[in-house]
Design a protein around this motif. Sequence first.
Motif, PDB file in Angstrom:
ATOM      1  N   UNK A  43      12.612  -0.960  -6.958  1.00 27.36           N
ATOM      2  CA  UNK A  43      12.901  -1.609  -5.672  1.00 27.36           C
ATOM      3  C   UNK A  43      13.967  -0.808  -4.929  1.00 27.36           C
ATOM      4  N   UNK A  44      14.947  -0.312  -5.672  1.00 29.77           N
ATOM      5  CA  UNK A  44      15.984   0.500  -5.045  1.00 29.77           C
ATOM      6  C   UNK A  44      15.402   1.847  -4.607  1.00 29.77           C
ATOM      7  N   UNK A  45      14.706   2.488  -5.518  1.00 30.82           N
ATOM      8  CA  UNK A  45      14.251   3.852  -5.273  1.00 30.82           C
ATOM      9  C   UNK A  45      13.176   3.932  -4.186  1.00 30.82           C
ATOM     10  N   UNK A  46      12.311   2.926  -4.141  1.00 32.26           N
ATOM     11  CA  UNK A  46      11.212   2.966  -3.183  1.00 32.26           C
ATOM     12  C   UNK A  46      11.506   2.122  -1.947  1.00 32.26           C
ATOM     13  N   UNK A  47      12.670   1.490  -1.940  1.00 36.36           N
ATOM     14  CA  UNK A  47      13.064   0.729  -0.769  1.00 36.36           C
ATOM     15  C   UNK A  47      12.026  -0.339  -0.424  1.00 36.36           C
ATOM     16  N   UNK A  52       0.831  -1.204   0.000  1.00 37.99           N
ATOM     17  CA  UNK A  52       0.000   0.000   0.000  1.00 37.99           C
ATOM     18  C   UNK A  52       0.865   1.252   0.000  1.00 37.99           C
ATOM     19  N   UNK A  53       1.853   1.247   0.837  1.00 37.67           N
ATOM     20  CA  UNK A  53       2.756   2.389   0.919  1.00 37.67           C
ATOM     21  C   UNK A  53       3.463   2.594  -0.419  1.00 37.67           C
ATOM     22  N   UNK A  54       3.940   1.490  -0.966  1.00 39.28           N
ATOM     23  CA  UNK A  54       4.659   1.552  -2.238  1.00 39.28           C
ATOM     24  C   UNK A  54       3.754   2.085  -3.341  1.00 39.28           C
ATOM     25  N   UNK A  55       2.533   1.593  -3.362  1.00 34.87           N
ATOM     26  CA  UNK A  55       1.565   2.081  -4.349  1.00 34.87           C
ATOM     27  C   UNK A  55       1.361   3.584  -4.203  1.00 34.87           C
ATOM     28  N   UNK A  56       1.146   4.031  -2.982  1.00 34.73           N
ATOM     29  CA  UNK A  56       0.871   5.454  -2.752  1.00 34.73           C
ATOM     30  C   UNK A  56       2.058   6.309  -3.196  1.00 34.73           C
ATOM     31  N   UNK A  57       3.243   5.814  -2.926  1.00 39.58           N
ATOM     32  CA  UNK A  57       4.427   6.594  -3.284  1.00 39.58           C
ATOM     33  C   UNK A  57       4.609   6.688  -4.789  1.00 39.58           C
ATOM     34  N   UNK A  58       4.435   5.561  -5.448  1.00 36.42           N
ATOM     35  CA  UNK A  58       4.600   5.565  -6.899  1.00 36.42           C
ATOM     36  C   UNK A  58       3.497   6.397  -7.560  1.00 36.42           C
ATOM     37  N   UNK A  59       2.282   6.267  -7.029  1.00 33.97           N
ATOM     38  CA  UNK A  59       1.161   7.041  -7.555  1.00 33.97           C
ATOM     39  C   UNK A  59       1.458   8.536  -7.466  1.00 33.97           C
ATOM     40  N   UNK A  60       1.976   8.943  -6.321  1.00 31.35           N
ATOM     41  CA  UNK A  60       2.270  10.364  -6.145  1.00 31.35           C
ATOM     42  C   UNK A  60       3.383  10.823  -7.070  1.00 31.35           C
ATOM     43  N   UNK A  61       4.328   9.942  -7.322  1.00 34.37           N
ATOM     44  CA  UNK A  61       5.394  10.301  -8.260  1.00 34.37           C
ATOM     45  C   UNK A  61       4.818  10.597  -9.650  1.00 34.37           C
ATOM     46  N   UNK A  62       3.807   9.823 -10.009  1.00 32.57           N
ATOM     47  CA  UNK A  62       3.181  10.042 -11.318  1.00 32.57           C
ATOM     48  C   UNK A  62       2.311  11.289 -11.286  1.00 32.57           C
ATOM     49  N   UNK A  82      10.517  -6.888  -4.513  1.00 38.47           N
ATOM     50  CA  UNK A  82       9.953  -6.969  -5.852  1.00 38.47           C
ATOM     51  C   UNK A  82       8.429  -7.046  -5.829  1.00 38.47           C
ATOM     52  N   UNK A  83       7.911  -7.843  -4.926  1.00 37.46           N
ATOM     53  CA  UNK A  83       6.472  -8.092  -4.948  1.00 37.46           C
ATOM     54  C   UNK A  83       5.641  -6.825  -4.737  1.00 37.46           C
ATOM     55  N   UNK A  84       5.919  -6.038  -3.713  1.00 40.24           N
ATOM     56  CA  UNK A  84       5.138  -4.817  -3.547  1.00 40.24           C
ATOM     57  C   UNK A  84       5.265  -3.861  -4.746  1.00 40.24           C
ATOM     58  N   UNK A  85       6.474  -3.736  -5.277  1.00 35.93           N
ATOM     59  CA  UNK A  85       6.668  -2.847  -6.423  1.00 35.93           C
ATOM     60  C   UNK A  85       5.868  -3.347  -7.622  1.00 35.93           C
ATOM     61  N   UNK A  94       9.069   7.977 -19.865  1.00 32.93           N
ATOM     62  CA  UNK A  94      10.090   7.347 -19.026  1.00 32.93           C
ATOM     63  C   UNK A  94       9.750   5.881 -18.753  1.00 32.93           C
ATOM     64  N   UNK A  95      10.719   4.988 -18.958  1.00 33.21           N
ATOM     65  CA  UNK A  95      10.461   3.583 -18.653  1.00 33.21           C
ATOM     66  C   UNK A  95      10.402   3.352 -17.142  1.00 33.21           C
ATOM     67  N   UNK A  96       9.557   2.425 -16.742  1.00 28.26           N
ATOM     68  CA  UNK A  96       9.384   2.093 -15.327  1.00 28.26           C
ATOM     69  C   UNK A  96       9.733   0.628 -15.142  1.00 28.26           C
ATOM     70  N   UNK A  97      10.814   0.359 -14.469  1.00 26.29           N
ATOM     71  CA  UNK A  97      11.221  -1.024 -14.264  1.00 26.29           C
ATOM     72  C   UNK A  97      11.053  -1.435 -12.808  1.00 26.29           C
ATOM     73  N   UNK A  98      10.756  -2.697 -12.615  1.00 27.02           N
ATOM     74  CA  UNK A  98      10.566  -3.211 -11.264  1.00 27.02           C
ATOM     75  C   UNK A  98      11.848  -3.035 -10.459  1.00 27.02           C
TER      76      UNK A  98
END
Lengths: 219, 219
Positions: A39-43, A12-22, A46-49, A31-35
Amino acid sequence: MDEDGRKIPTHEVTYARLRDMILFGVLAPGQPVTIQGLTAELDAGMTPVREAIRRLTAEGALTPQGNRRVSVPQMTEAVLDQLAWARLAIEPQLARLAMRRLTPGLIARLTALDDEVNAAIGAGNLAGYLRANHAFHFTLYEAAEAPVLMDIAQSLWLRAGPSLRLVMGRFGSSGLPDLHAEALEAMRGGEGEALSAAIARDIQQGVDQVRLALSEGAF
Amino acid sequence: MDEDGRKIPTHEVTYARLRDMILFGVLAPGQPVTIQGLTAELDAGMTPVREAIRRLTAEGALTPQGNRRVSVPQMTEAVLDQLAWARLAIEPQLARLAMRRLTPGLIARLTALDDEVNAAIGAGNLAGYLRANHAFHFTLYEAAEAPVLMDIAQSLWLRAGPSLRLVMGRFGSSGLPDLHAEALEAMRGGEGEALSAAIARDIQQGVDQVRLALSEGAF
DNA sequence: TCCTGGATAATTTGATCAAATTTCTTGCCG
DNA sequence: CGGCAAGAAATTTGATCAAATTATCCAGGA
């Protein structure tokens, strides 16, 4: 932990963070988005990302490229037309529905948010502007208590998000009318139709800016 | 493998299968959806099932229950109102846009699909009816070439899907007008507005049926 | 131009951990 | 003595991770 003392799951946290980035222009169109990159950027693992990417793909915020890559979508004339039409259909209705349930407290909060919007514009603070503008619209829409329409509106904003960063540049310079102020005026007067119309014109104004940037080949 | 010789990933197949289960009334409203239950039923590993559930949750086809369980949503008066309003906003527009690009071949295909619909109604075949009806609407909408609006429409149908199974019972008995026939007539005449209006009335008719069932406490 | 490795990244599996629900037990009170 | 309720154990299910597999892309050579 959330306000109930429950642990918020990583995905959930990961989703919210990525959503806000967009939503707030951190990720550029194309921009390409790779898993593994995220994983590095959002700490996160793999699964949550992975799940966050899939959810956002389902919401239209990311586009699969056929060959199992995913990227931030480019804005096109055709997509902008559809976004504009859909936003003009949905959001004024949300505003109309919200009108009936607006309380003085809510109007005060919306006024404060609009002050934030104007402050961010004055300071040329893109991220702050996008956040405050989003908050203004969605706390208003929230009052409509119409989750189905809210989900649609959220999806439409996600599709528009990455393009907005490129619009900011052109926009201290313009003497455009302040439609949030008109919207607040209508709220205070309890005039649902005027509120709805102000929101519609606010949307139209934003779309026009993007269309202009698009026609100038900004993307 | 798809038509380009590429392999379709498991999670896509799993998503499509689960989506169809929701769309075509296999899963009842209120029914819990468990990952491990579906791994058995859909013959896939945990990860693909998990992703399918997340995607469908993002599309509003499934609802999280707070305690990290997921279930098929119950229809309520409030949700039905929103679905009705949004469908009446989006789908007639899709029909209007589709009109310009309709070819005689497409109209023939739509006519065939409508025959399937009527055959399924005659035979009391619920699954066949839901499939053919969905195919009729979405091959029409497909012609609009408006993916943003299509995604919204698809999400709205997913939200309505589970409730439709309960409507079928009441519906050989009614002398309702055949609005698909009217829509096809408008297509042949090239009348965009008439087509749009026929679709709107078709939607309204379906919504009224669900509303009736809902008011009788069918859920 | 076409084919063939090799590199990169996505997909999938299975295992492990954590949370929640259900069941069973046990002790208390009527 | 019987039933009820609180608490604890067990089972079910979800969340996360890391390793193995597989697909795609790209570069170099025939």
